[in-house]
Design a protein around this motif. Structure first.
Motif, PDB file in Angstrom:
ATOM      1  N   LEU A   1       0.831  -1.211   0.000  1.00 49.58           N
ATOM      2  CA  LEU A   1       0.000   0.000   0.000  1.00 49.58           C
ATOM      3  C   LEU A   1       0.863   1.257   0.000  1.00 49.58           C
ATOM      4  CD1 LEU A   1      -2.878  -0.972   2.464  1.00 49.58           C
ATOM      5  CD2 LEU A   1      -3.038  -0.664  -0.015  1.00 49.58           C
ATOM      6  N   VAL A   2       1.928   1.251   0.803  1.00 50.99           N
ATOM      7  CA  VAL A   2       2.839   2.407   0.830  1.00 50.99           C
ATOM      8  C   VAL A   2       3.518   2.568  -0.534  1.00 50.99           C
ATOM      9  CG1 VAL A   2       4.961   3.336   1.834  1.00 50.99           C
ATOM     10  CG2 VAL A   2       3.230   2.311   3.320  1.00 50.99           C
ATOM     11  N   GLU A   3       3.955   1.464  -1.120  1.00 50.75           N
ATOM     12  CA  GLU A   3       4.575   1.523  -2.447  1.00 50.75           C
ATOM     13  C   GLU A   3       3.627   2.129  -3.465  1.00 50.75           C
ATOM     14  OE1 GLU A   3       7.653  -1.923  -3.371  1.00 50.75           O
ATOM     15  OE2 GLU A   3       5.760  -2.752  -2.670  1.00 50.75           O
ATOM     16  N   ARG A   4       2.387   1.659  -3.468  1.00 53.82           N
ATOM     17  CA  ARG A   4       1.402   2.145  -4.433  1.00 53.82           C
ATOM     18  C   ARG A   4       1.105   3.631  -4.220  1.00 53.82           C
ATOM     19  NH1 ARG A   4       0.180   0.314  -8.914  1.00 53.82           N
ATOM     20  NH2 ARG A   4      -2.044   0.714  -8.747  1.00 53.82           N
ATOM     21  N   ASN A   5       1.001   4.036  -2.967  1.00 50.40           N
ATOM     22  CA  ASN A   5       0.727   5.449  -2.661  1.00 50.40           C
ATOM     23  C   ASN A   5       1.869   6.344  -3.109  1.00 50.40           C
ATOM     24  OD1 ASN A   5      -1.818   5.013  -1.588  1.00 50.40           O
ATOM     25  ND2 ASN A   5      -1.071   4.803   0.505  1.00 50.40           N
ATOM     26  N   ARG A   6       3.093   5.888  -2.926  1.00 53.94           N
ATOM     27  CA  ARG A   6       4.250   6.672  -3.362  1.00 53.94           C
ATOM     28  C   ARG A   6       4.294   6.798  -4.877  1.00 53.94           C
ATOM     29  NH1 ARG A   6       8.643   7.512   0.177  1.00 53.94           N
ATOM     30  NH2 ARG A   6      10.074   7.436  -1.602  1.00 53.94           N
ATOM     31  N   GLU A   7       3.948   5.715  -5.558  1.00 54.38           N
ATOM     32  CA  GLU A   7       3.975   5.730  -7.023  1.00 54.38           C
ATOM     33  C   GLU A   7       2.897   6.632  -7.610  1.00 54.38           C
ATOM     34  OE1 GLU A   7       5.599   1.108  -7.234  1.00 54.38           O
ATOM     35  OE2 GLU A   7       3.535   1.598  -7.816  1.00 54.38           O
ATOM     36  N   ARG A   8       1.749   6.713  -6.931  1.00 58.54           N
ATOM     37  CA  ARG A   8       0.627   7.492  -7.467  1.00 58.54           C
ATOM     38  C   ARG A   8       0.587   8.924  -6.948  1.00 58.54           C
ATOM     39  NH1 ARG A   8      -4.125   3.142  -6.411  1.00 58.54           N
ATOM     40  NH2 ARG A   8      -3.168   3.261  -4.366  1.00 58.54           N
ATOM     41  N   ALA A   9       1.461   9.242  -5.996  1.00 64.38           N
ATOM     42  CA  ALA A   9       1.437  10.574  -5.398  1.00 64.38           C
ATOM     43  C   ALA A   9       1.878  11.635  -6.405  1.00 64.38           C
ATOM     44  CB  ALA A   9       2.357  10.614  -4.172  1.00 64.38           C
ATOM     45  N   PRO A  10       1.320  12.841  -6.312  1.00 66.94           N
ATOM     46  CA  PRO A  10       1.798  13.922  -7.182  1.00 66.94           C
ATOM     47  C   PRO A  10       3.233  14.300  -6.830  1.00 66.94           C
ATOM     48  CG  PRO A  10       0.326  14.764  -5.473  1.00 66.94           C
ATOM     49  CD  PRO A  10       0.268  13.271  -5.383  1.00 66.94           C
ATOM     50  N   VAL A  11       3.875  15.033  -7.712  1.00 65.93           N
ATOM     51  CA  VAL A  11       5.243  15.483  -7.457  1.00 65.93           C
ATOM     52  C   VAL A  11       5.268  16.282  -6.151  1.00 65.93           C
ATOM     53  CG1 VAL A  11       7.124  16.921  -8.304  1.00 65.93           C
ATOM     54  CG2 VAL A  11       5.789  15.545  -9.908  1.00 65.93           C
ATOM     55  N   GLN A  12       6.185  15.929  -5.280  1.00 65.64           N
ATOM     56  CA  GLN A  12       6.242  16.532  -3.958  1.00 65.64           C
ATOM     57  C   GLN A  12       7.078  17.811  -3.961  1.00 65.64           C
ATOM     58  OE1 GLN A  12       4.510  14.979  -1.136  1.00 65.64           O
ATOM     59  NE2 GLN A  12       3.648  14.136  -3.030  1.00 65.64           N
ATOM     60  N   GLN A  13       6.532  18.850  -3.348  1.00 66.16           N
ATOM     61  CA  GLN A  13       7.240  20.114  -3.190  1.00 66.16           C
ATOM     62  C   GLN A  13       7.163  20.550  -1.730  1.00 66.16           C
ATOM     63  OE1 GLN A  13       9.072  21.492  -5.403  1.00 66.16           O
ATOM     64  NE2 GLN A  13       8.413  20.349  -7.226  1.00 66.16           N
TER      65      GLN A  13
END
Length: 205
Positions: free
Chosen positions: A147-159
């Motif tokens: 779940l953490v892997e999937r969330n990181r992959e789908r997250a918008p570009v972090q600023q």
């Protein structure tokens, strides 16, 4: 020669491919028929309506995800291998796994992995509630990690990005830690390290 007669297995295999590539919402009878080069009525003949198709697809997914064969010389190594196989299954079939969950068959989907874990945990001599705790801890670790892997992959570009957040100050004067946390995550290594540590700790008690 004409096209070979369409089979139910071919319909389900093609439907699974469409779901894996585009998600469940993209699976329509018209699109499936076009992919197979046949008429929509032929799809209905083999699998019924769309709901029946989805039910059959979920049953097929549960069956396909079933086989997990542990590897390794020791029970601990074999338990870690089951965890790795379960993670690969969940990561390789995210849309299909979501469909299984939506239709209330998640526990049945996990049963083969749980049974493989039970066998290896029993080989260590653990029984009863303690053995059940090990099985569930490993399962929860795998699912949470995915779940953490999937969330990181789908997250918008972090600023700001991770590399901008970590320096010697935020890392409590540990430049090596700062560099590591600012760099990319080696997910394969992190998974192996965390599962191995968890299993070794559980089996040591």
């Amino acid at each position: 020669m004409g096209r070979p007669a369409l089979t139910r297995d071919e319909v389900l295999q093609t439907a699974a491919g469409l779901v894996k590539q585009h998600g469940p919402d993209a699976l329509t009878m018209r699109k499936l028929a076009a992919e197979l080069g046949t008429a929509v009525t032929s799809i209905y003949w083999h699998v019924g309506n769309r709901e029946s198709l989805l039910d059959a697809l979920v049953e097929r997914t549960v069956a396909d995800l079933g086989a997990i064969r542990p590897t390794g010389r020791t029970p601990a190594q074999r338990i870690v291998s089951v965890a790795g196989a379960l993670r690969r299954q969940l990561r390789d079939h995210p849309h299909l796994v979501a469909m299984v969950h939506e239709r209330g068959l998640t526990e049945r989907m996990f049963l083969p992995a749980q049974r493989a874990l039970v066998h290896e945990v029993h080989a260590t001599g653990l029984r009863g509630a303690r053995a059940a705790e090990v099985v569930r801890a490993v399962q929860f670790q795998v699912v949470g990690f995915v779940l953490v892997e999937r969330n990181r992959e789908r997250a918008p570009v972090q600023q700001p990005a991770e590399e901008q957040l970590w320096d010697t100050g935020t890392a409590e004067d540990d430049p090596g830690l700062a560099r590591a946390l600012a760099g990319p995550v080696d997910q394969e290594r992190l998974f192996a390290t965390s599962v191995r540590a968890l299993v070794e700790a559980l089996l040591a008690h």
